[in-house]
Design a protein around this motif. Structure first.
Motif, PDB file in Angstrom:
ATOM      1  N   VAL A  68       0.878  -1.169   0.000  1.00 35.80           N
ATOM      2  CA  VAL A  68       0.000   0.000   0.000  1.00 35.80           C
ATOM      3  C   VAL A  68       0.914   1.217   0.000  1.00 35.80           C
ATOM      4  O   VAL A  68       1.707   1.410   0.928  1.00 35.80           O
ATOM      5  N   GLN A  69       0.831   2.023  -1.051  1.00 39.59           N
ATOM      6  CA  GLN A  69       1.649   3.228  -1.153  1.00 39.59           C
ATOM      7  C   GLN A  69       0.848   4.439  -0.704  1.00 39.59           C
ATOM      8  O   GLN A  69      -0.183   4.764  -1.282  1.00 39.59           O
ATOM      9  N   PHE A  70       1.338   5.095   0.335  1.00 36.11           N
ATOM     10  CA  PHE A  70       0.772   6.352   0.800  1.00 36.11           C
ATOM     11  C   PHE A  70       1.565   7.492   0.157  1.00 36.11           C
ATOM     12  O   PHE A  70       2.707   7.326  -0.244  1.00 36.11           O
ATOM     13  N   ILE A  71       0.977   8.643   0.060  1.00 41.41           N
ATOM     14  CA  ILE A  71       1.614   9.884  -0.398  1.00 41.41           C
ATOM     15  C   ILE A  71       1.984   9.859  -1.873  1.00 41.41           C
ATOM     16  O   ILE A  71       1.458  10.632  -2.660  1.00 41.41           O
ATOM     17  N   LYS A  72       2.922   8.973  -2.275  1.00 43.64           N
ATOM     18  CA  LYS A  72       3.476   9.081  -3.623  1.00 43.64           C
ATOM     19  C   LYS A  72       2.816   8.149  -4.627  1.00 43.64           C
ATOM     20  O   LYS A  72       3.434   7.759  -5.616  1.00 43.64           O
ATOM     21  N   GLY A  73       1.554   7.792  -4.403  1.00 38.38           N
ATOM     22  CA  GLY A  73       0.871   6.927  -5.342  1.00 38.38           C
ATOM     23  C   GLY A  73       0.418   7.616  -6.607  1.00 38.38           C
ATOM     24  O   GLY A  73      -0.115   6.981  -7.513  1.00 38.38           O
ATOM     25  N   ALA A  74       0.643   8.924  -6.711  1.00 39.55           N
ATOM     26  CA  ALA A  74       0.137   9.675  -7.857  1.00 39.55           C
ATOM     27  C   ALA A  74       0.975   9.473  -9.115  1.00 39.55           C
ATOM     28  O   ALA A  74       0.529   9.795 -10.204  1.00 39.55           O
ATOM     29  N   TRP A  75       2.199   8.960  -8.974  1.00 40.85           N
ATOM     30  CA  TRP A  75       3.019   8.756 -10.154  1.00 40.85           C
ATOM     31  C   TRP A  75       3.531   7.319 -10.222  1.00 40.85           C
ATOM     32  O   TRP A  75       3.631   6.614  -9.231  1.00 40.85           O
ATOM     33  N   MET A  76       3.870   6.902 -11.427  1.00 40.15           N
ATOM     34  CA  MET A  76       4.346   5.551 -11.654  1.00 40.15           C
ATOM     35  C   MET A  76       5.807   5.419 -11.225  1.00 40.15           C
ATOM     36  O   MET A  76       6.647   6.241 -11.578  1.00 40.15           O
ATOM     37  N   THR A  77       6.092   4.390 -10.447  1.00 39.45           N
ATOM     38  CA  THR A  77       7.464   4.102 -10.029  1.00 39.45           C
ATOM     39  C   THR A  77       7.904   2.794 -10.664  1.00 39.45           C
ATOM     40  O   THR A  77       7.089   1.990 -11.120  1.00 39.45           O
ATOM     41  N   GLY A  78       9.218   2.587 -10.681  1.00 35.04           N
ATOM     42  CA  GLY A  78       9.744   1.354 -11.242  1.00 35.04           C
ATOM     43  C   GLY A  78       9.244   0.129 -10.503  1.00 35.04           C
ATOM     44  O   GLY A  78       8.930  -0.904 -11.115  1.00 35.04           O
ATOM     45  N   GLU A  79       9.160   0.231  -9.167  1.00 39.32           N
ATOM     46  CA  GLU A  79       8.691  -0.904  -8.372  1.00 39.32           C
ATOM     47  C   GLU A  79       7.247  -1.265  -8.731  1.00 39.32           C
ATOM     48  O   GLU A  79       6.910  -2.447  -8.902  1.00 39.32           O
ATOM     49  N   ARG A  80       6.431  -0.248  -8.819  1.00 43.33           N
ATOM     50  CA  ARG A  80       5.025  -0.488  -9.146  1.00 43.33           C
ATOM     51  C   ARG A  80       4.884  -1.110 -10.537  1.00 43.33           C
ATOM     52  O   ARG A  80       4.130  -2.078 -10.724  1.00 43.33           O
ATOM     53  N   LYS A  81       5.606  -0.578 -11.514  1.00 43.92           N
ATOM     54  CA  LYS A  81       5.550  -1.087 -12.878  1.00 43.92           C
ATOM     55  C   LYS A  81       5.996  -2.553 -12.924  1.00 43.92           C
ATOM     56  O   LYS A  81       5.337  -3.400 -13.539  1.00 43.92           O
ATOM     57  N   ALA A 113      -7.398  10.393   1.405  1.00 42.37           N
ATOM     58  CA  ALA A 113      -6.573   9.409   0.703  1.00 42.37           C
ATOM     59  C   ALA A 113      -5.805   8.540   1.697  1.00 42.37           C
ATOM     60  O   ALA A 113      -5.707   7.317   1.526  1.00 42.37           O
ATOM     61  N   ALA A 114      -5.260   9.167   2.738  1.00 39.67           N
ATOM     62  CA  ALA A 114      -4.509   8.419   3.746  1.00 39.67           C
ATOM     63  C   ALA A 114      -5.412   7.453   4.500  1.00 39.67           C
ATOM     64  O   ALA A 114      -5.037   6.306   4.755  1.00 39.67           O
ATOM     65  N   GLN A 115      -6.604   7.907   4.850  1.00 42.32           N
ATOM     66  CA  GLN A 115      -7.547   7.050   5.571  1.00 42.32           C
ATOM     67  C   GLN A 115      -7.984   5.868   4.704  1.00 42.32           C
ATOM     68  O   GLN A 115      -8.106   4.736   5.184  1.00 42.32           O
ATOM     69  N   LYS A 116      -8.196   6.129   3.432  1.00 39.76           N
ATOM     70  CA  LYS A 116      -8.561   5.053   2.507  1.00 39.76           C
ATOM     71  C   LYS A 116      -7.424   4.034   2.406  1.00 39.76           C
ATOM     72  O   LYS A 116      -7.656   2.820   2.401  1.00 39.76           O
ATOM     73  N   GLY A 117      -6.205   4.543   2.347  1.00 45.26           N
ATOM     74  CA  GLY A 117      -5.048   3.653   2.305  1.00 45.26           C
ATOM     75  C   GLY A 117      -4.922   2.827   3.566  1.00 45.26           C
ATOM     76  O   GLY A 117      -4.605   1.630   3.508  1.00 45.26           O
ATOM     77  N   TRP A 118      -5.187   3.430   4.710  1.00 48.11           N
ATOM     78  CA  TRP A 118      -5.096   2.711   5.990  1.00 48.11           C
ATOM     79  C   TRP A 118      -6.163   1.629   6.089  1.00 48.11           C
ATOM     80  O   TRP A 118      -5.897   0.526   6.582  1.00 48.11           O
ATOM     81  N   GLU A 119      -7.361   1.905   5.609  1.00 48.23           N
ATOM     82  CA  GLU A 119      -8.414   0.886   5.616  1.00 48.23           C
ATOM     83  C   GLU A 119      -8.012  -0.305   4.747  1.00 48.23           C
ATOM     84  O   GLU A 119      -8.225  -1.464   5.110  1.00 48.23           O
ATOM     85  N   LYS A 120      -7.427  -0.033   3.585  1.00 48.55           N
ATOM     86  CA  LYS A 120      -6.950  -1.116   2.718  1.00 48.55           C
ATOM     87  C   LYS A 120      -5.818  -1.876   3.402  1.00 48.55           C
ATOM     88  O   LYS A 120      -5.751  -3.107   3.330  1.00 48.55           O
ATOM     89  N   ALA A 121      -4.927  -1.152   4.063  1.00 43.77           N
ATOM     90  CA  ALA A 121      -3.814  -1.794   4.763  1.00 43.77           C
ATOM     91  C   ALA A 121      -4.325  -2.756   5.826  1.00 43.77           C
ATOM     92  O   ALA A 121      -3.834  -3.893   5.944  1.00 43.77           O
ATOM     93  N   LYS A 122      -5.310  -2.336   6.595  1.00 47.36           N
ATOM     94  CA  LYS A 122      -5.851  -3.213   7.646  1.00 47.36           C
ATOM     95  C   LYS A 122      -6.481  -4.464   7.044  1.00 47.36           C
ATOM     96  O   LYS A 122      -6.323  -5.569   7.578  1.00 47.36           O
ATOM     97  N   GLU A 123      -7.178  -4.287   5.950  1.00 51.91           N
ATOM     98  CA  GLU A 123      -7.800  -5.428   5.259  1.00 51.91           C
ATOM     99  C   GLU A 123      -6.739  -6.442   4.829  1.00 51.91           C
ATOM    100  O   GLU A 123      -6.898  -7.656   5.022  1.00 51.91           O
ATOM    101  N   LEU A 124      -5.652  -5.958   4.273  1.00 51.61           N
ATOM    102  CA  LEU A 124      -4.589  -6.840   3.796  1.00 51.61           C
ATOM    103  C   LEU A 124      -3.857  -7.510   4.951  1.00 51.61           C
ATOM    104  O   LEU A 124      -3.546  -8.706   4.896  1.00 51.61           O
ATOM    105  N   ILE A 125      -3.576  -6.755   5.996  1.00 55.77           N
ATOM    106  CA  ILE A 125      -2.851  -7.316   7.145  1.00 55.77           C
ATOM    107  C   ILE A 125      -3.684  -8.383   7.836  1.00 55.77           C
ATOM    108  O   ILE A 125      -3.152  -9.396   8.304  1.00 55.77           O
TER     109      ILE A 125
END
Length: 206
Positions: A68-81, A113-125
């Motif tokens: 789950v990427q917080f903050i910098k999810g707006a652009w494509m990174t090599g790891e994500r690709k 956006a951060a709260q949405k990311g945290w909810e997804k993080a809890k689901e995955l964990i």
């Protein structure tokens, strides 16, 4: 009979024999396993890179993982690709951020956006099938109080499955998080090309 003086190689071999015996004795006491809470923080480069290195190890070992990427999810990174195009079955990837707060200039949007990311993080964990979850740059979201540190600590302490590893990256990790973590690494910055006018570059920063 006089003792023949030992060569450098012989002295080295004898030293390594003693060292191996001592090391083996220590290792005999280390047989436990547990899901770790891992924190990478500090001003130096390499926090996310280290986290993604562990994700790639999980992929190599056929261990289901998630990011789950917080903050910098707006652009494509090599790891994500790399992960999305080649390892999507082994690793779930969620880019939940919209950029740094000075870029969005919308605090309520950043918090949402951060709260949405945290909810997804809890689901995955909570999913015991997932062996490692990387929460990339979550420390920044916590620092700005977009996510409540007390909630994060309570969740990791009380709800994380026993064998699940959780990696949290980002500068300025809170003391409360460091306190409950099993492994904490602080990256120290000694030199950085940004100070010399060099911008972030593909393959190095993203």
């Amino acid at each position: 009979m006089e003792n023949t003086p030992k060569t450098d190689e012989e002295r080295h071999a004898a030293k390594m024999v003693k060292k191996k015996k001592a090391r083996d004795k220590i290792m005999e006491t280390k047989d436990g396993e547990k899901g770790l809470i891992i924190v990478h923080t500090g001003k130096g480069k390499g926090k996310s890179s280290s986290g993604f290195g562990m994700i790639l190890r999980c992929i190599a070992h056929d261990m289901p993982s998630a990011v789950v990427q917080f903050i910098k999810g707006a652009w494509m990174t090599g790891e994500r690709k790399l992960i999305e195009e080649n390892f999507s079955e082994q690793c779930q990837f969620y880019a939940m951020g919209e950029g740094f707060t000075w870029e969005t200039q919308d605090k309520s949007r950043d918090i949402a956006a951060a709260q949405k990311g945290w909810e997804k993080a809890k689901e995955l964990i909570r999913d015991p099938e997932i062996r490692m979850v990387l929460l990339d740059e979550i420390n920044i979201a916590i620092r700005y109080d977009y996510i409540d540190i007390n909630e994060v600590v309570a969740f990791l302490r009380d709800e994380k499955p026993a064998m699940t590893h959780v990696v949290l990256t980002g500068r300025n990790a809170k003391d409360e998080l460091i306190e409950i973590a099993d492994l904490v690494t602080e990256m120290a910055m000694i030199k950085h090309p940004f100070r010399d006018g060099i911008k972030a570059q593909e393959g190095v920063e993203f």
